[in-house]
Design an enzyme around this catalytic site. Structure first.
Site, PDB file in Angstrom:
ATOM      1  N   LYS A  99      25.535  -3.501  -0.327  1.00 31.84           N
ATOM      2  CA  LYS A  99      27.012  -3.473  -0.321  1.00 31.84           C
ATOM      3  C   LYS A  99      27.544  -2.712   0.887  1.00 31.84           C
ATOM      4  CE  LYS A  99      26.663  -2.445  -5.089  1.00 31.84           C
ATOM      5  NZ  LYS A  99      27.139  -1.527  -6.104  1.00 31.84           N
ATOM      6  N   HIS A 146       4.739   5.773  11.602  1.00 33.45           N
ATOM      7  CA  HIS A 146       4.261   5.619  10.219  1.00 33.45           C
ATOM      8  C   HIS A 146       3.304   6.788   9.956  1.00 33.45           C
ATOM      9  CE1 HIS A 146       3.124   3.986   6.480  1.00 33.45           C
ATOM     10  NE2 HIS A 146       2.803   2.751   6.815  1.00 33.45           N
ATOM     11  N   ARG A 175       0.796  -1.227   0.000  1.00 30.79           N
ATOM     12  CA  ARG A 175       0.000   0.000   0.000  1.00 30.79           C
ATOM     13  C   ARG A 175       0.830   1.280   0.000  1.00 30.79           C
ATOM     14  NH1 ARG A 175      -2.825  -3.878   1.777  1.00 30.79           N
ATOM     15  NH2 ARG A 175      -0.821  -4.398   2.678  1.00 30.79           N
ATOM     16  N   THR A 176       1.784   1.365   0.904  1.00 32.82           N
ATOM     17  CA  THR A 176       2.459   2.648   1.083  1.00 32.82           C
ATOM     18  C   THR A 176       3.261   3.013  -0.168  1.00 32.82           C
ATOM     19  OG1 THR A 176       2.591   2.090   3.413  1.00 32.82           O
ATOM     20  CG2 THR A 176       3.852   4.004   2.691  1.00 32.82           C
ATOM     21  N   ARG A 208      11.060   3.866   3.552  1.00 33.82           N
ATOM     22  CA  ARG A 208      10.708   2.879   4.589  1.00 33.82           C
ATOM     23  C   ARG A 208      11.971   2.116   4.936  1.00 33.82           C
ATOM     24  NH1 ARG A 208       5.617  -1.112   4.684  1.00 33.82           N
ATOM     25  NH2 ARG A 208       4.711   0.906   5.207  1.00 33.82           N
TER      26      ARG A 208
END
Ligand code: CP
Length: 307
Positions: free
Chosen positions: A80, A129, A51-52, A101
């Site tokens: 890396k 959030h 969703r986000t 995120r």
């Protein structure tokens, strides 16, 4: 330059403005179709999302902009060993705004300190959030017509549920809000949220393990998934994961005007038989999230469309 790291970065007046703008976007989408022409959003997702990430990307496309995306940490130079700070400096060379995120709490804040473009926290560990909170506030406002004078129940994993922490923080700023916190003992709301938000604001709340007992008192019920990815011990997860399952039978004791919310993804917390119930709001939340993210992008890019 503004960032959105936690919901407290926005004043109540700014949240009202975002709600008005989102409402206008729904009413007159063509007014916004070219608002971000020539601008690029980078979505940097180092944790899974449906969703986000997709709603941010859909939001930018609907504003006439473009999108660059890292959807898997394993395919970026983070694999890396590149630092969040260097990633933020690098992506600032390509994009006008970043949504990040990250599994590490505080990573979007580090990105904001090093980026030369606005950074939006799209979920950091078990912490915050804020754009889910914007989706949740807009949903409550559309369903109830207000953000104050409400009894709001939170049920499930209140310890690791970052959407719960952000929404409690946001709703605590409105008059007449009362919380009912339903969870197993092991998944209670963290004491820092109780101390810094509830106690400091003098916000009334009760804690219980019994959902059915408190269901008839609620205006809003916010169900949450037990956050498997935050558990150290699989045994504990398996013991707790199905503790609360909302079924049509249990919902019989609830008000007819209850709003049942869930940030999704759902696992077992809400029976699919409830999806057809007019009180189910969780897929409305998904759509509302796109409109609020559109409004937020406009605000942070200062392109002049926010009401
Ligand atoms: N609500 C939410 O954050 O969903 P995703 O994890 O799918 O983005």
């Amino acid at each position: 330059m503004r960032h959105l790291i936690e919901i407290g970065d926005l004043s109540v007046g700014e949240i009202d403005a975002l709600i008005r703008t989102a409402q206008d976007i729904i009413g007159v989408p063509e007014r916004y179709a070219d608002a971000c022409r020539g601008k690029k959003l980078a979505t940097l997702f180092f944790e899974p999302s449906t969703r986000t990430r997709l709603s941010f990307e859909a939001a930018m496309y609907e504003l006439g902009g473009n999108v660059l995306s890292v959807s898997d940490a394993g395919t970026s130079s983070a694999a890396k060993g590149e630092s969040v700070a260097d990633t933020a400096k690098t992506v600032s060379c390509y994009a006008d705004i970043i949504a990040m995120r990250h599994p590490k709490e505080g990573a979007p804040m580090v990105a904001a300190m090093n980026a030369s473009v606005p950074v939006i926290n799209a979920g950091d560990g078990g912490h915050n959030h804020p754009t889910q909170t914007l989706a949740d506030l807009f949903t409550i406002w559309r369903e109830k017509g207000r953000l104050g004078e409400l009894t709001v129940g939170f049920c499930g994993d209140l310890k690791f549920g970052r959407t719960v922490h952000s929404l409690i923080s946001a709703l605590s700023r409105y008059e007449g809000v009362r919380f009912v916190l339903v969870s197993p003992e092991e998944l209670k709301l963290p004491s820092y949220v109780k101390k810094d938000v509830l106690a400091r604001g003098g916000i009334p709340y009760e804690q219980t393990t019994d959902l059915e007992a408190v269901l008839p008192t609620l205006d809003v019920l916010y169900m949450t998934r037990v956050q498997r990815e935050r558990f150290f011990n699989e045994e504990d997860y398996l013991r707790l994961k199905d503790r609360y399952i909302l079924t049509p039978d249990k919902l019989r004791g609830a008000r007819q005007d209850l709003s049942v919310m869930h940030p999704l993804p759902r696992v077992n917390e809400i029976s699919v038989a409830i999806d057809a119930d007019p009180r189910a709001c969780y897929f409305k939340q998904v759509l509302n999230g796109k409109f609020m993210r559109m409004a937020l992008i406009l605000m942070l890019l200062e392109v002049g469309y926010v009401h």
